[in-house]
Design a protein around this motif. Structure first.
Motif, PDB file in Angstrom:
ATOM      1  N   LEU A 296       0.260   8.510  16.094  1.00 47.64           N
ATOM      2  CA  LEU A 296       0.603   8.707  14.690  1.00 47.64           C
ATOM      3  C   LEU A 296      -0.628   8.618  13.789  1.00 47.64           C
ATOM      4  CD1 LEU A 296       3.954   6.683  14.421  1.00 47.64           C
ATOM      5  CD2 LEU A 296       3.664   9.169  14.530  1.00 47.64           C
ATOM      6  N   THR A 297      -1.436   7.589  13.984  1.00 45.01           N
ATOM      7  CA  THR A 297      -2.605   7.412  13.122  1.00 45.01           C
ATOM      8  C   THR A 297      -3.654   8.492  13.367  1.00 45.01           C
ATOM      9  OG1 THR A 297      -3.514   5.843  14.745  1.00 45.01           O
ATOM     10  CG2 THR A 297      -2.287   4.927  12.876  1.00 45.01           C
ATOM     11  N   SER A 298      -3.861   8.868  14.627  1.00 41.11           N
ATOM     12  CA  SER A 298      -4.867   9.878  14.929  1.00 41.11           C
ATOM     13  C   SER A 298      -4.480  11.241  14.367  1.00 41.11           C
ATOM     14  CB  SER A 298      -5.076   9.975  16.438  1.00 41.11           C
ATOM     15  OG  SER A 298      -6.016  10.978  16.754  1.00 41.11           O
ATOM     16  N   VAL A 299      -3.213  11.619  14.547  1.00 40.87           N
ATOM     17  CA  VAL A 299      -2.765  12.916  14.035  1.00 40.87           C
ATOM     18  C   VAL A 299      -2.848  12.944  12.510  1.00 40.87           C
ATOM     19  CG1 VAL A 299      -0.771  14.447  13.806  1.00 40.87           C
ATOM     20  CG2 VAL A 299      -1.305  13.420  16.018  1.00 40.87           C
ATOM     21  N   PHE A 300      -2.430  11.864  11.856  1.00 36.82           N
ATOM     22  CA  PHE A 300      -2.445  11.838  10.394  1.00 36.82           C
ATOM     23  C   PHE A 300      -3.878  11.875   9.856  1.00 36.82           C
ATOM     24  CE2 PHE A 300      -2.345   9.567   6.292  1.00 36.82           C
ATOM     25  CZ  PHE A 300      -1.450  10.388   5.604  1.00 36.82           C
ATOM     26  N   PHE A 301      -4.759  11.044  10.406  1.00 36.35           N
ATOM     27  CA  PHE A 301      -6.131  10.987   9.906  1.00 36.35           C
ATOM     28  C   PHE A 301      -6.869  12.296  10.195  1.00 36.35           C
ATOM     29  CE2 PHE A 301     -10.604   9.829  10.029  1.00 36.35           C
ATOM     30  CZ  PHE A 301     -10.734   9.075   8.877  1.00 36.35           C
ATOM     31  N   THR A 302      -6.706  12.833  11.408  1.00 33.46           N
ATOM     32  CA  THR A 302      -7.364  14.098  11.753  1.00 33.46           C
ATOM     33  C   THR A 302      -6.825  15.235  10.895  1.00 33.46           C
ATOM     34  OG1 THR A 302      -7.633  13.336  14.032  1.00 33.46           O
ATOM     35  CG2 THR A 302      -7.892  15.677  13.633  1.00 33.46           C
ATOM     36  N   ALA A 303      -5.533  15.215  10.600  1.00 42.58           N
ATOM     37  CA  ALA A 303      -4.952  16.251   9.742  1.00 42.58           C
ATOM     38  C   ALA A 303      -5.504  16.170   8.329  1.00 42.58           C
ATOM     39  CB  ALA A 303      -3.429  16.120   9.725  1.00 42.58           C
ATOM     40  N   MET A 304      -5.720  14.957   7.816  1.00 46.60           N
ATOM     41  CA  MET A 304      -6.308  14.825   6.478  1.00 46.60           C
ATOM     42  C   MET A 304      -7.713  15.411   6.427  1.00 46.60           C
ATOM     43  SD  MET A 304      -5.228  11.267   4.619  1.00 46.60           S
ATOM     44  CE  MET A 304      -6.071  10.225   5.803  1.00 46.60           C
ATOM     45  N   VAL A 305      -8.533  15.089   7.434  1.00 47.46           N
ATOM     46  CA  VAL A 305      -9.886  15.638   7.470  1.00 47.46           C
ATOM     47  C   VAL A 305      -9.839  17.153   7.628  1.00 47.46           C
ATOM     48  CG1 VAL A 305     -12.084  15.621   8.708  1.00 47.46           C
ATOM     49  CG2 VAL A 305     -10.806  13.495   8.427  1.00 47.46           C
ATOM     50  N   SER A 306      -8.928  17.647   8.455  1.00 47.73           N
ATOM     51  CA  SER A 306      -8.806  19.085   8.681  1.00 47.73           C
ATOM     52  C   SER A 306      -8.385  19.802   7.400  1.00 47.73           C
ATOM     53  CB  SER A 306      -7.788  19.364   9.786  1.00 47.73           C
ATOM     54  OG  SER A 306      -8.140  18.699  10.966  1.00 47.73           O
ATOM     55  N   TYR A 307      -7.484  19.195   6.656  1.00 47.64           N
ATOM     56  CA  TYR A 307      -7.061  19.794   5.388  1.00 47.64           C
ATOM     57  C   TYR A 307      -8.238  19.882   4.427  1.00 47.64           C
ATOM     58  CZ  TYR A 307      -4.970  20.197   0.765  1.00 47.64           C
ATOM     59  OH  TYR A 307      -4.675  20.602  -0.514  1.00 47.64           O
ATOM     60  N   ALA A 308      -9.017  18.798   4.332  1.00 47.04           N
ATOM     61  CA  ALA A 308     -10.180  18.826   3.443  1.00 47.04           C
ATOM     62  C   ALA A 308     -11.180  19.891   3.893  1.00 47.04           C
ATOM     63  CB  ALA A 308     -10.846  17.453   3.409  1.00 47.04           C
ATOM     64  N   MET A 309     -11.407  19.990   5.192  1.00 46.55           N
ATOM     65  CA  MET A 309     -12.362  20.981   5.699  1.00 46.55           C
ATOM     66  C   MET A 309     -11.867  22.411   5.538  1.00 46.55           C
ATOM     67  SD  MET A 309     -15.007  19.325   6.768  1.00 46.55           S
ATOM     68  CE  MET A 309     -15.814  20.584   7.750  1.00 46.55           C
ATOM     69  N   SER A 310     -10.571  22.583   5.347  1.00 46.42           N
ATOM     70  CA  SER A 310     -10.036  23.934   5.163  1.00 46.42           C
ATOM     71  C   SER A 310     -10.144  24.430   3.728  1.00 46.42           C
ATOM     72  CB  SER A 310      -8.568  23.973   5.602  1.00 46.42           C
ATOM     73  OG  SER A 310      -7.742  23.234   4.696  1.00 46.42           O
TER      74      SER A 310
ATOM     75  N   TYR B  11      -8.185   0.158  20.948  1.00 51.79           N
ATOM     76  CA  TYR B  11      -7.477   1.333  21.434  1.00 51.79           C
ATOM     77  C   TYR B  11      -7.161   2.325  20.315  1.00 51.79           C
ATOM     78  CZ  TYR B  11      -6.489  -1.806  25.378  1.00 51.79           C
ATOM     79  OH  TYR B  11      -6.588  -2.680  26.436  1.00 51.79           O
ATOM     80  N   ILE B  12      -7.115   1.853  19.078  1.00 52.03           N
ATOM     81  CA  ILE B  12      -6.616   2.664  17.971  1.00 52.03           C
ATOM     82  C   ILE B  12      -7.741   3.223  17.104  1.00 52.03           C
ATOM     83  CG2 ILE B  12      -5.060   2.723  15.994  1.00 52.03           C
ATOM     84  CD1 ILE B  12      -3.690   2.198  18.687  1.00 52.03           C
ATOM     85  N   ILE B  13      -8.592   2.351  16.580  1.00 56.32           N
ATOM     86  CA  ILE B  13      -9.586   2.760  15.580  1.00 56.32           C
ATOM     87  C   ILE B  13     -10.594   3.776  16.124  1.00 56.32           C
ATOM     88  CG2 ILE B  13     -11.460   1.920  14.100  1.00 56.32           C
ATOM     89  CD1 ILE B  13      -9.826  -0.574  13.594  1.00 56.32           C
ATOM     90  N   PRO B  14     -11.190   3.586  17.317  1.00 54.61           N
ATOM     91  CA  PRO B  14     -12.152   4.593  17.785  1.00 54.61           C
ATOM     92  C   PRO B  14     -11.547   5.975  17.999  1.00 54.61           C
ATOM     93  CG  PRO B  14     -12.427   2.545  18.997  1.00 54.61           C
ATOM     94  CD  PRO B  14     -11.150   2.414  18.211  1.00 54.61           C
ATOM     95  N   GLY B  15     -10.234   6.052  18.172  1.00 53.74           N
ATOM     96  CA  GLY B  15      -9.595   7.342  18.410  1.00 53.74           C
ATOM     97  C   GLY B  15      -8.917   7.941  17.190  1.00 53.74           C
ATOM     98  N   LEU B  16      -9.233   7.425  16.009  1.00 51.92           N
ATOM     99  CA  LEU B  16      -8.577   7.929  14.805  1.00 51.92           C
ATOM    100  C   LEU B  16      -8.914   9.388  14.519  1.00 51.92           C
ATOM    101  CD1 LEU B  16      -8.826   4.992  12.218  1.00 51.92           C
ATOM    102  CD2 LEU B  16      -6.769   5.924  13.288  1.00 51.92           C
ATOM    103  N   PHE B  17     -10.095   9.827  14.925  1.00 55.70           N
ATOM    104  CA  PHE B  17     -10.535  11.180  14.579  1.00 55.70           C
ATOM    105  C   PHE B  17     -11.028  11.900  15.821  1.00 55.70           C
ATOM    106  CE2 PHE B  17     -13.988  14.066  13.151  1.00 55.70           C
ATOM    107  CZ  PHE B  17     -13.199  14.971  12.472  1.00 55.70           C
ATOM    108  N   SER B  18     -10.602  13.148  15.978  1.00 52.32           N
ATOM    109  CA  SER B  18     -11.033  13.997  17.081  1.00 52.32           C
ATOM    110  C   SER B  18     -11.562  15.307  16.514  1.00 52.32           C
ATOM    111  CB  SER B  18      -9.864  14.279  18.039  1.00 52.32           C
ATOM    112  OG  SER B  18     -10.185  15.312  18.945  1.00 52.32           O
ATOM    113  N   VAL B  19     -12.803  15.626  16.831  1.00 54.64           N
ATOM    114  CA  VAL B  19     -13.414  16.855  16.314  1.00 54.64           C
ATOM    115  C   VAL B  19     -12.704  18.081  16.880  1.00 54.64           C
ATOM    116  CG1 VAL B  19     -15.531  18.213  16.198  1.00 54.64           C
ATOM    117  CG2 VAL B  19     -15.639  15.728  16.016  1.00 54.64           C
TER     118      VAL B  19
END
Length: 294
Positions: free
Chosen positions: A88-102, A145-153
């Motif tokens: 949940l946290t990884s998808v949400f955080f990565t989606a926020m960054v992806s939205y900004a980059m778009s 287990y959670i924080i290092p995986g919050l963002f995936s390029v």
């Protein structure tokens, strides 16, 4: 006459195609089926060989040995917790960054993109990574287990491609109505991106469920041991377990090192197999739609 010839060619191709796919499916499924029937067979009987299509001497002793270990249930709790929260946290955080980059109006979007892309191919190594986590006080905590995986390029690239396909008019009309960027992201882009988000969520869930290396390196406390690490230890210690004094003699006569390992593999595989069918319909759709545009 020509149409009949074409119909025969199509029929021949269809037959060959389905035959090949059926054989390929059997080759893919049979190893899992082989492990399952081996885990359900008497261990000593299994050592005789010849168990290929069904258990020759049905026995649940292997599962009794695997399921009676309390570490199994601790591992289940840790793995379920990290899979749900981490996904949940990884998808949400990565989606926020992806939205900004778009967004084309993001200041410094191109440098940000290349910095992200650089990290996809180059890393500092395991020791510097360990030292960073230690300085952040994440070692021997559940949050490692959670924080290092919050963002995936990689996932950001997939989501960014999907967000850029959404018509700009939707964003403009929401802006005219007074909606801010975060509200547009939550109420418009997230619902419109359900297929690709489900795909990324599935990738994250499988990664968290199967992960054991981070637990092996960054944790030493037994209550933080995920299921996969426990099962890896059980597979390695199967010869010790099969001869343990805590296993009743009548059970020892029904188990072997190989069948205990097979039972451990089945226990670790079944949960993710039960979840996969619910997200499988989003898998191909989300990946293909998200990869149409860069």
């Amino acid at each position: 006459m020509r149409s009949m010839y074409q119909a025969k060619r199509v029929d021949l191709f269809t037959i060959c195609n389905y035959t090949f796919l059926t054989l390929f499916c059997l080759l893919t499924v049979y190893p899992l089926f082989f492990v399952l029937i081996g885990s359900l067979n008497d261990g000593n009987d299994y050592m005789r060989g010849g168990v290929y299509f069904f258990p020759r001497d049905f026995s649940l002793a292997n599962y009794n040995v695997v399921l009676q270990d309390e570490r199994l249930y601790t591992g289940f709790k840790v793995s379920i917790g990290r899979t749900v929260l981490g996904t949940l946290t990884s998808v949400f955080f990565t989606a926020m960054v992806s939205y900004a980059m778009s967004r084309n109006n993001l200041i410094g979007r191109t440098p940000y993109y290349w910095v992200h892309l650089f990290t996809l191919f180059f890393g500092g190594g395991l020791i510097p990574y360990f030292l960073v986590l230690k300085s952040l006080a994440l070692i021997n905590t559940f949050w490692v287990y959670i924080i290092p995986g919050l963002f995936s390029v990689f996932n950001m690239i997939i989501l960014n491609a999907f967000f850029r396909e959404i018509p700009e008019e939707i964003h403009e009309s929401a802006t005219v109505d007074g909606a801010g960027e975060f509200r547009i992201f939550l109420l418009l882009f997230i619902p419109l991106s359900a297929p690709v988000l489900a795909t990324v969520a599935l990738w994250n869930a499988v990664h968290h469920w199967n992960s054991f290396f981070d637990a092996m390196i960054f944790t030493t406390k037994p209550h933080l041991m995920p299921l996969q690490l426990f099962l890896m230890k059980m597979i390695r210690e199967a010869d010790v377990i099969s001869n343990s004094q805590f296993v009743p003699p009548q059970v020892q006569r029904q188990i072997s090192v190989q069948t205990i390992r097979m039972a451990a593999i089945v226990v670790s595989t079944v949960p993710i197999l039960l979840v996969y069918p619910f997200l499988q319909r989003f898998f191909v759709t989300g990946f293909m739609v998200g990869s149409l545009k860069g």
